[in-house]
Scaffold this motif. Structure first.
Motif, PDB file in Angstrom:
ATOM      1  N   ASN A   1      -1.055  -7.572   1.254  1.00 22.70           N
ATOM      2  CA  ASN A   1      -0.792  -8.003   2.624  1.00 22.70           C
ATOM      3  C   ASN A   1       0.506  -8.810   2.720  1.00 22.70           C
ATOM      4  N   TYR A   2       0.775  -9.618   1.690  1.00 25.11           N
ATOM      5  CA  TYR A   2       2.020 -10.384   1.672  1.00 25.11           C
ATOM      6  C   TYR A   2       3.220  -9.450   1.591  1.00 25.11           C
ATOM      7  N   ILE A   3       3.137  -8.466   0.708  1.00 25.06           N
ATOM      8  CA  ILE A   3       4.246  -7.527   0.532  1.00 25.06           C
ATOM      9  C   ILE A   3       4.588  -6.828   1.843  1.00 25.06           C
ATOM     10  N   TYR A   4       3.559  -6.325   2.530  1.00 26.48           N
ATOM     11  CA  TYR A   4       3.819  -5.547   3.737  1.00 26.48           C
ATOM     12  C   TYR A   4       4.120  -6.414   4.952  1.00 26.48           C
ATOM     13  N   SER A   5       3.791  -7.692   4.872  1.00 25.53           N
ATOM     14  CA  SER A   5       4.187  -8.604   5.954  1.00 25.53           C
ATOM     15  C   SER A   5       5.611  -9.114   5.750  1.00 25.53           C
ATOM     16  N   HIS A   6       6.189  -8.832   4.585  1.00 27.34           N
ATOM     17  CA  HIS A   6       7.582  -9.174   4.286  1.00 27.34           C
ATOM     18  C   HIS A   6       8.326  -7.901   3.890  1.00 27.34           C
ATOM     19  N   ARG A   7       8.211  -6.894   4.712  1.00 28.04           N
ATOM     20  CA  ARG A   7       8.724  -5.560   4.387  1.00 28.04           C
ATOM     21  C   ARG A   7      10.223  -5.565   4.082  1.00 28.04           C
ATOM     22  N   GLU A   8      11.012  -6.309   4.837  1.00 27.48           N
ATOM     23  CA  GLU A   8      12.465  -6.292   4.631  1.00 27.48           C
ATOM     24  C   GLU A   8      12.829  -6.781   3.233  1.00 27.48           C
ATOM     25  N   LYS A   9      12.088  -7.781   2.757  1.00 28.40           N
ATOM     26  CA  LYS A   9      12.336  -8.308   1.416  1.00 28.40           C
ATOM     27  C   LYS A   9      11.758  -7.371   0.351  1.00 28.40           C
ATOM     28  N   SER A  10      10.629  -6.772   0.650  1.00 23.69           N
ATOM     29  CA  SER A  10       9.869  -6.030  -0.351  1.00 23.69           C
ATOM     30  C   SER A  10      10.397  -4.629  -0.608  1.00 23.69           C
ATOM     31  N   GLN A  11      10.908  -3.969   0.438  1.00 26.79           N
ATOM     32  CA  GLN A  11      11.254  -2.556   0.302  1.00 26.79           C
ATOM     33  C   GLN A  11      12.635  -2.376  -0.320  1.00 26.79           C
ATOM     34  N   LEU A  12      12.666  -1.694  -1.454  1.00 27.66           N
ATOM     35  CA  LEU A  12      13.931  -1.412  -2.135  1.00 27.66           C
ATOM     36  C   LEU A  12      14.363   0.030  -1.953  1.00 27.66           C
ATOM     37  N   TYR A  13      13.392   0.918  -1.737  1.00 29.21           N
ATOM     38  CA  TYR A  13      13.682   2.345  -1.688  1.00 29.21           C
ATOM     39  C   TYR A  13      13.191   2.906  -0.361  1.00 29.21           C
ATOM     40  N   ASN A  14      13.965   3.796   0.212  1.00 31.06           N
ATOM     41  CA  ASN A  14      13.728   4.229   1.587  1.00 31.06           C
ATOM     42  C   ASN A  14      13.094   5.599   1.724  1.00 31.06           C
ATOM     43  N   LYS A  15      12.809   6.261   0.611  1.00 30.35           N
ATOM     44  CA  LYS A  15      12.272   7.613   0.711  1.00 30.35           C
ATOM     45  C   LYS A  15      10.972   7.754  -0.072  1.00 30.35           C
ATOM     46  N   PRO A  16       9.922   7.093   0.413  1.00 29.41           N
ATOM     47  CA  PRO A  16       8.637   7.220  -0.268  1.00 29.41           C
ATOM     48  C   PRO A  16       8.106   8.634  -0.148  1.00 29.41           C
ATOM     49  N   THR A  17       7.346   9.045  -1.143  1.00 27.99           N
ATOM     50  CA  THR A  17       6.797  10.404  -1.128  1.00 27.99           C
ATOM     51  C   THR A  17       5.303  10.434  -0.872  1.00 27.99           C
ATOM     52  N   HIS A  18       4.648   9.264  -0.872  1.00 27.99           N
ATOM     53  CA  HIS A  18       3.216   9.214  -0.629  1.00 27.99           C
ATOM     54  C   HIS A  18       2.911   8.042   0.285  1.00 27.99           C
ATOM     55  N   ALA A  19       1.778   8.120   0.943  1.00 26.68           N
ATOM     56  CA  ALA A  19       1.367   7.039   1.835  1.00 26.68           C
ATOM     57  C   ALA A  19       0.649   5.957   1.046  1.00 26.68           C
ATOM     58  N   ILE A  20       0.643   4.766   1.603  1.00 24.20           N
ATOM     59  CA  ILE A  20      -0.008   3.638   0.954  1.00 24.20           C
ATOM     60  C   ILE A  20      -1.502   3.665   1.235  1.00 24.20           C
ATOM     61  N   PRO A  21      -2.282   2.970   0.377  1.00 15.01           N
ATOM     62  CA  PRO A  21      -3.689   2.796   0.708  1.00 15.01           C
ATOM     63  C   PRO A  21      -3.801   1.881   1.914  1.00 15.01           C
ATOM     64  N   PRO A  22      -4.924   1.894   2.623  1.00 16.63           N
ATOM     65  CA  PRO A  22      -5.048   1.036   3.803  1.00 16.63           C
ATOM     66  C   PRO A  22      -4.824  -0.414   3.443  1.00 16.63           C
ATOM     67  N   LEU A  23      -4.112  -1.139   4.303  1.00 17.22           N
ATOM     68  CA  LEU A  23      -3.922  -2.564   4.074  1.00 17.22           C
ATOM     69  C   LEU A  23      -5.268  -3.246   4.149  1.00 17.22           C
ATOM     70  N   LYS A  24      -5.479  -4.200   3.266  1.00 20.37           N
ATOM     71  CA  LYS A  24      -6.781  -4.838   3.177  1.00 20.37           C
ATOM     72  C   LYS A  24      -6.734  -6.204   3.841  1.00 20.37           C
ATOM     73  N   ASP A  25      -7.798  -6.565   4.483  1.00 27.28           N
ATOM     74  CA  ASP A  25      -7.944  -7.887   5.064  1.00 27.28           C
ATOM     75  C   ASP A  25      -8.726  -8.726   4.078  1.00 27.28           C
ATOM     76  N   SER A  26      -8.065  -9.707   3.478  1.00 33.09           N
ATOM     77  CA  SER A  26      -8.708 -10.497   2.438  1.00 33.09           C
ATOM     78  C   SER A  26      -9.826 -11.357   2.986  1.00 33.09           C
ATOM     79  N   LYS A  27      -9.956 -11.455   4.284  1.00 28.33           N
ATOM     80  CA  LYS A  27     -11.019 -12.257   4.880  1.00 28.33           C
ATOM     81  C   LYS A  27     -12.283 -11.454   5.126  1.00 28.33           C
ATOM     82  N   LYS A  28     -12.207 -10.145   4.878  1.00 30.28           N
ATOM     83  CA  LYS A  28     -13.353  -9.283   5.127  1.00 30.28           C
ATOM     84  C   LYS A  28     -13.934  -8.818   3.822  1.00 30.28           C
ATOM     85  N   ASN A  29     -15.251  -8.672   3.789  1.00 34.05           N
ATOM     86  CA  ASN A  29     -15.918  -8.125   2.615  1.00 34.05           C
ATOM     87  C   ASN A  29     -15.718  -6.636   2.571  1.00 34.05           C
ATOM     88  N   LYS A  30     -15.671  -6.092   1.359  1.00 32.98           N
ATOM     89  CA  LYS A  30     -15.518  -4.642   1.207  1.00 32.98           C
ATOM     90  C   LYS A  30     -16.863  -3.997   1.300  1.00 32.98           C
TER      91      LYS A  30
END
Length: 202
Positions: free
Chosen positions: A173-202
């Protein structure tokens, strides 16, 4: 092999990939040393680490003499093998859905994706790779019908659960909330797993 050693190896394997993922994200040490394709070398490293964990678990189960009989041995072997194949199949299905980068902490290496995965095994599980590995371990435990096998499977499942909920979800969640800092490459080939809410039980 002492059961506590096997349990420690299980925990250390998970701690290993969490610590190295955080280290890469904050320092880019592996990318600096290896280059843009460091994620692939890292994936091989994690596979080897997982195989070592599995080897230690197997040696511990085989060496134990304390049995926990649930089924006649012939039935146990059939059920155990089916569970093992189910677990491996679920892991391969997850790999197909995520790709190498998605499966092996690619987001920590700067490979951010634009859309979450909602199909494949993610229709049924939030962390299918962990479910698959736990099912495969359970299959091995059933095959041998040893008390330590069931206990190590429990340790494995609980370690995955706490890691996913309290370490991996906040980090992702931290990585994707700081996308500009986190993203180095612009051509991903696969989708990410669903973002998880750490406040919710799985």
């Amino acid at each position: 092999m002492i059961p506590t050693v096997a349990a420690a190896v299980i925990v250390l394997h998970v701690a290993n990939y969490n610590l190295t993922a955080h280290l890469e994200y904050h320092t880019r040490i592996f990318t600096k040393l290896i280059g843009k394709h460091a994620i692939y070398f890292y994936a091989v490293y994690l596979m080897i680490s997982a195989l070592f964990r599995d080897h230690i678990m197997n040696e511990t189960i085989v060496a134990s003499s304390e049995q926990f009989i649930l089924f006649p041995q012939e039935q146990a072997e059939v059920i155990g093998k089916l569970l093992f194949l189910l677990g491996v199949g679920l892991n391969l299905w997850t790999l197909k859905a995520l790709g190498i980068k998605g499966m092996y902490n690619g987001d920590s290496f700067g490979w951010l994706m634009n859309e979450p995965v909602t199909g494949g095994p993610f229709q049924y599980f939030s962390d299918p790779q962990y479910v698959g590995t736990t099912i495969a371990a359970l299959g091995h435990a059933v095959t041998h019908q040893k008390t330590v096998g069931y206990l190590l499977t429990l340790v494995l499942g609980l370690t995955f659960y706490f890691s996913a909920k309290f370490v991996e979800a906040p980090h992702m969640n931290y990585i994707y909330s700081h996308r500009e800092k986190s993203q180095l490459y612009n051509k991903p080939t696969h989708a990410i797993p669903p973002l998880k809410d750490s406040k919710k039980n799985k």
